[in-house]
Design a protein around this motif. Structure first.
Motif, PDB file in Angstrom:
ATOM      1  N   GLY A  32       0.800  -1.187   0.013  1.00  0.00           N
ATOM      2  CA  GLY A  32      -0.023   0.138   0.120  1.00  0.00           C
ATOM      3  C   GLY A  32       0.997   1.283   0.050  1.00  0.00           C
ATOM      4  N   ASP A  51       9.820   3.310   6.831  1.00  0.00           N
ATOM      5  CA  ASP A  51       9.344   1.872   7.462  1.00  0.00           C
ATOM      6  C   ASP A  51      10.461   1.471   8.771  1.00  0.00           C
ATOM      7  N   ARG A  78      10.233 -10.353   8.045  1.00  0.00           N
ATOM      8  CA  ARG A  78      10.291  -9.024   8.641  1.00  0.00           C
ATOM      9  C   ARG A  78       9.159  -8.415   9.570  1.00  0.00           C
ATOM     10  N   HIS A  88       0.159 -15.278  -1.487  1.00  0.00           N
ATOM     11  CA  HIS A  88      -0.297 -13.935  -1.533  1.00  0.00           C
ATOM     12  C   HIS A  88      -0.516 -14.146  -2.988  1.00  0.00           C
ATOM     13  N   ALA A  89      -2.154 -14.045  -3.250  1.00  0.00           N
ATOM     14  CA  ALA A  89      -2.468 -14.055  -4.869  1.00  0.00           C
ATOM     15  C   ALA A  89      -2.783 -12.561  -5.228  1.00  0.00           C
ATOM     16  N   ARG A 146       4.948 -13.092  -2.083  1.00  0.00           N
ATOM     17  CA  ARG A 146       4.839 -11.747  -1.626  1.00  0.00           C
ATOM     18  C   ARG A 146       6.071 -10.896  -1.645  1.00  0.00           C
ATOM     19  N   VAL A 171       7.776   5.417  12.767  1.00  0.00           N
ATOM     20  CA  VAL A 171       6.940   6.778  13.127  1.00  0.00           C
ATOM     21  C   VAL A 171       6.372   6.491  14.472  1.00  0.00           C
ATOM     22  N   ASP A 349      -4.238  -1.368   4.450  1.00  0.00           N
ATOM     23  CA  ASP A 349      -4.681  -2.145   5.542  1.00  0.00           C
ATOM     24  C   ASP A 349      -5.159  -1.494   6.763  1.00  0.00           C
ATOM     25  N   MET A 362      -3.909  -6.422  -1.559  1.00  0.00           N
ATOM     26  CA  MET A 362      -3.239  -5.947  -2.263  1.00  0.00           C
ATOM     27  C   MET A 362      -3.865  -4.986  -3.435  1.00  0.00           C
TER      28      MET A 362
HETATM   29  C1  LIG Z   1      -2.105 -14.004   6.068  1.00  0.00           C
HETATM   30  C2  LIG Z   1      -2.451 -13.032   5.149  1.00  0.00           C
HETATM   31  C3  LIG Z   1      -2.524 -13.367   3.931  1.00  0.00           C
HETATM   32  C4  LIG Z   1      -2.911 -12.223   2.754  1.00  0.00           C
HETATM   33  N1  LIG Z   1      -2.948 -12.905   1.492  1.00  0.00           N
HETATM   34  C5  LIG Z   1      -3.478 -11.841   0.400  1.00  0.00           C
HETATM   35  C6  LIG Z   1      -3.494 -12.338  -0.769  1.00  0.00           C
HETATM   36  O1  LIG Z   1      -3.548 -13.415  -1.038  1.00  0.00           O
HETATM   37  N2  LIG Z   1      -3.684 -11.178  -1.694  1.00  0.00           N
HETATM   38  C7  LIG Z   1      -3.699 -10.214  -1.345  1.00  0.00           C
HETATM   39  O2  LIG Z   1      -4.028  -9.244  -2.153  1.00  0.00           O
HETATM   40  N3  LIG Z   1      -3.898  -9.527  -0.154  1.00  0.00           N
HETATM   41  C8  LIG Z   1      -3.572 -10.715   0.971  1.00  0.00           C
HETATM   42  N4  LIG Z   1      -3.357 -10.110   2.126  1.00  0.00           N
HETATM   43  C9  LIG Z   1      -3.276  -8.670   2.445  1.00  0.00           C
HETATM   44  C10 LIG Z   1      -2.082  -7.983   2.222  1.00  0.00           C
HETATM   45  O3  LIG Z   1      -0.896  -8.483   2.775  1.00  0.00           O
HETATM   46  C11 LIG Z   1      -2.210  -6.354   2.475  1.00  0.00           C
HETATM   47  O4  LIG Z   1      -3.572  -6.070   2.231  1.00  0.00           O
HETATM   48  C12 LIG Z   1      -1.451  -5.581   1.734  1.00  0.00           C
HETATM   49  O5  LIG Z   1      -0.026  -5.898   1.945  1.00  0.00           O
HETATM   50  C13 LIG Z   1      -1.560  -4.009   1.851  1.00  0.00           C
HETATM   51  O6  LIG Z   1      -1.249  -3.647   3.258  1.00  0.00           O
HETATM   52  P1  LIG Z   1      -0.337  -2.475   3.714  1.00  0.00           P
HETATM   53  O7  LIG Z   1       0.709  -2.204   2.606  1.00  0.00           O
HETATM   54  O8  LIG Z   1      -1.456  -1.544   3.902  1.00  0.00           O
HETATM   55  O9  LIG Z   1       0.144  -2.967   5.133  1.00  0.00           O
HETATM   56  P2  LIG Z   1       1.312  -3.865   5.361  1.00  0.00           P
HETATM   57  O10 LIG Z   1       1.850  -4.835   4.038  1.00  0.00           O
HETATM   58  O11 LIG Z   1       0.984  -4.608   6.532  1.00  0.00           O
HETATM   59  O12 LIG Z   1       2.656  -2.964   5.370  1.00  0.00           O
HETATM   60  C14 LIG Z   1       2.582  -1.984   6.612  1.00  0.00           C
HETATM   61  C15 LIG Z   1       4.173  -1.647   6.550  1.00  0.00           C
HETATM   62  O13 LIG Z   1       4.083  -0.404   7.515  1.00  0.00           O
HETATM   63  C16 LIG Z   1       5.178  -0.954   8.571  1.00  0.00           C
HETATM   64  N5  LIG Z   1       5.096  -0.048   9.936  1.00  0.00           N
HETATM   65  C17 LIG Z   1       3.844  -0.311  10.523  1.00  0.00           C
HETATM   66  N6  LIG Z   1       4.014   0.662  11.715  1.00  0.00           N
HETATM   67  C18 LIG Z   1       4.963   1.504  11.339  1.00  0.00           C
HETATM   68  C19 LIG Z   1       5.463   2.666  11.891  1.00  0.00           C
HETATM   69  N7  LIG Z   1       5.075   3.087  13.286  1.00  0.00           N
HETATM   70  N8  LIG Z   1       6.529   3.088  11.406  1.00  0.00           N
HETATM   71  C20 LIG Z   1       7.328   2.853  10.249  1.00  0.00           C
HETATM   72  N9  LIG Z   1       6.709   1.926   9.729  1.00  0.00           N
HETATM   73  C21 LIG Z   1       5.560   1.093  10.137  1.00  0.00           C
HETATM   74  C22 LIG Z   1       5.583  -2.118   8.389  1.00  0.00           C
HETATM   75  O14 LIG Z   1       6.861  -2.554   8.950  1.00  0.00           O
HETATM   76  C23 LIG Z   1       5.110  -2.612   7.004  1.00  0.00           C
HETATM   77  O15 LIG Z   1       6.071  -2.446   6.337  1.00  0.00           O
HETATM   78  C24 LIG Z   1      -3.128 -11.101   3.228  1.00  0.00           C
HETATM   79  C25 LIG Z   1      -2.896 -10.951   4.455  1.00  0.00           C
HETATM   80  C26 LIG Z   1      -2.631 -11.637   5.461  1.00  0.00           C
HETATM   81  C27 LIG Z   1      -2.571 -11.206   7.048  1.00  0.00           C
END
Ligand SMILES: Cc1cc2nc3c(=O)[nH]c(=O)nc-3n(C[C@H](O)[C@H](O)[C@H](O)COP(=O)(O)OP(=O)(O)OC[C@H]3O[C@@H](n4cnc5c(N)ncnc54)[C@H](O)[C@@H]3O)c2cc1C
Length: 485
Positions: A32, A51, A78, A88-89, A146, A171, A349, A362
């Motif tokens: 994201g 991050d 990580r 992760h599809a 992923r 942060v 998320d 994703m």
């Molecule tokens: C078990 C599981 C399976 C999944 N399978 C799929 C799938 O098959 N297909 C799909 O499309 N999606 C899937 N997802 C969902 C997908 O992982 C997320 O929707 C997608 O990665 C978008 O997330 P994001 O970037 O918002 O957050 P995240 O990917 O969770 O990244 C958040 C980032 O923020 C960082 N962070 C957190 N707090 C702080 C802070 N205070 N300061 C600095 N950095 C910070 C973390 O280190 C991390 O790098 C799955 C999720 C789970 C839990």
């Protein structure tokens, strides 16, 4: 037809257009955050992606495909993205957006060893216990792990003009979050977290810090009301393990998904880079798969179709299985706030975290990034956050409603049940049954699931007739070609 932008943005105050200037900060270098950063570069001279993890762990690996004997935990290890060790599809709509934002990205994933396939032709999909026939859908599945996807995305993002990705930078708060004011930056702590936080000023802060985002706490502490939250409690457990892949496995098919419905257990296996399978087993409402070898195999054996059990019986495991527990889907309704704080946009998320069984996260994060791009094209003024939340609401609705209406069919799943949800859930179940007999329904259903067509596509009169009166249209009904009857 796309489902990304279904609501017009209606600014209430004059808009100040910007040309690339100023500084934007993104919290989180997950999928994201990286996609948000990409669209921010069209409007800001400088974009900092922060991050708290040591991203170098993955960035330094020259070729993930060379890592033969690592477990999912090591591969995706990580702290901030524990889900990276699980299947992760990437839905086809997500693939399209990634390619639109980063032309050539899919080819790079393929060069790194990620296989691709036509969704239903090279992949097996079991719904309600039976396999849907191998119907061409026009959808491409890119089967990257992923960590590989994230690594390529991060490399591309870091190379964009004006972007810096700062690892090991946590942060710890927002600056200027008082009601009536605007967020003007973030407080950060670099390295091991010793010492006083420093301030990083920004014209726009985008929170993409994932499910455990602390933004709501920070806003509440500053005196902001908390947005209403929707929850669907599913108590889902995952266990995933990597296996060595040989060409004869699954008769050459590249993936198999066994949906949980009608039971609580399901699973998936996908061929990923490095000639490996990632195998994920899943169970709802406490029916969690074990991670020990015997328990893992026994769980697979009890699925409604034998494909995954047969595959893991034939393949050599690489490392141990790792667990993940997902208690609930959570959606934060910032659009319901009368005045969401200026200078801050919440995405990914942190805004809406979906039951991973539906593989939407994703792709929805990518759709949200496009909405952010549209909103930024009208400038930073006019209450950008409010415009963003209003425009992104319908995008989130599509994925949320599909997942929630399916989950809430289980009486023990808690969440808000509505008449609309019940009707949607029951129609979707009929469409799934119909997909076994009718290739036209299978094709459209798959395109809706991949978020390339809106759910309304299944309601078009010609298709609705096929769903509601099986066999009524042109005698096209045919038995399912695979699976138990
Ligand atoms: C078990 C599981 C399976 C999944 N399978 C799929 C799938 O098959 N297909 C799909 O499309 N999606 C899937 N997802 C969902 C997908 O992982 C997320 O929707 C997608 O990665 C978008 O997330 P994001 O970037 O918002 O957050 P995240 O990917 O969770 O990244 C958040 C980032 O923020 C960082 N962070 C957190 N707090 C702080 C802070 N205070 N300061 C600095 N950095 C910070 C973390 O280190 C991390 O790098 C799955 C999720 C789970 C839990």
């Amino acid at each position: 037809m796309t489902s990304d932008r279904q609501a017009p943005t209606t600014p209430t105050t004059p808009i100040i257009p910007i040309t690339r200037s100023g500084h934007a900060v993104v919290l989180g270098a997950g999928v994201g955050g990286l996609l948000a950063a990409r669209v921010l570069t069209e409007h800001f001279e400088r974009v900092s992606v922060l991050d708290r993890d040591n991203l170098a762990d993955l960035a330094d690996l020259a070729d993930l495909a060379e890592l033969a004997d690592v477990s999912p935990a090591e591969l995706g290890a990580r702290r901030g993205v524990p889900q990276a060790g699980h299947l992760h599809a990437l839905m086809d709509r997500g693939r399209q957006i990634l390619e639109d934002l980063h032309p050539g990205l899919v080819a790079e994933l393929v060069d790194a060893g990620a296989p691709t396939s036509e969704a239903l032709v090279g992949g097996r999909w079991y719904l309600q216990g039976r396999r849907v026939g191998p119907v061409p859908t026009g959808l491409t599945s890119v089967l990257a792990s992923r960590p590989l996807l994230e690594r390529e995305l991060r490399r591309r993002t870091a190379a964009l003009p004006g972007v810096r990705v700062l690892a090991r930078t946590a942060v710890v708060g927002l600056v200027g979050a008082a009601p009536g004011g605007a967020v003007t930056g973030v407080r950060i702590r670099a390295g091991d977290g010793d010492g006083a936080p420093t301030v990083l000023a920004a014209e726009l802060v985008v929170d993409a810090s994932g499910r455990n985002s602390r933004t709501l706490d920070w806003l509440a502490a500053a005196g902001h009301p908390t947005p209403p939250t929707s929850r669907v409690t599913v108590d889902l457990g995952y266990a995933s393990r990597l296996y060595r892949r040989r060409p004869e496995h699954l008769d050459g098919d590249l993936s198999v998904i066994i949906a949980t419905t009608p039971g609580l257990r399901g699973g998936g296996a996908a061929a990923v880079e490095g000639d490996r399978w990632i195998v994920t087993l899943a169970g709802l409402l406490g029916e969690h798969p074990p991670t020990d070898h015997d328990g893992f195999c026994a769980f697979a054996r009890r699925l409604v179709a034998p494909d995954i059990a047969d595959l893991i019986h034939a393949a050599t495991p690489l490392g141990d299985a790792v667990p993940y527990r997902f208690r609930e889907s959570v959606r934060r309704h910032f659009e319901a706030l009368r005045r969401p704080p200026d200078g801050l946009v919440v995405i990914g998320d942190a805004l809406c975290s979906f039951n991973p069984l539906y593989a939407q996260g994703m792709t929805v994060a990518a759709q949200q990034a496009l909405v952010l791009r549209d909103c930024l094209r009208s400038g930073l003024g006019g209450g950008l956050p409010g415009r963003f939340y209003r425009a992104v609401g319908p995008v989130n609705d599509v994925a949320w409603d599909m997942a929630a209406s399916s989950d809430l069919r289980y009486p023990a799943v808690t969440g808000r049940r509505t008449l609309r949800g019940r009707v949607t859930g029951s129609y979707a179940a009929r469409a799934q049954r119909s997909a076994h007999r009718d290739p036209a329904v299978a094709r459209t259903l798959m395109r809706v699931v991949h978020l390339t067509e809106p759910p309304a596509a299944l309601l078009r009169p010609a298709l609705a007739a096929r769903v509601l009166v099986p066999g009524a249209v042109g005698g096209r009904a045919r038995p399912a070609p695979h699976g138990p009857s």
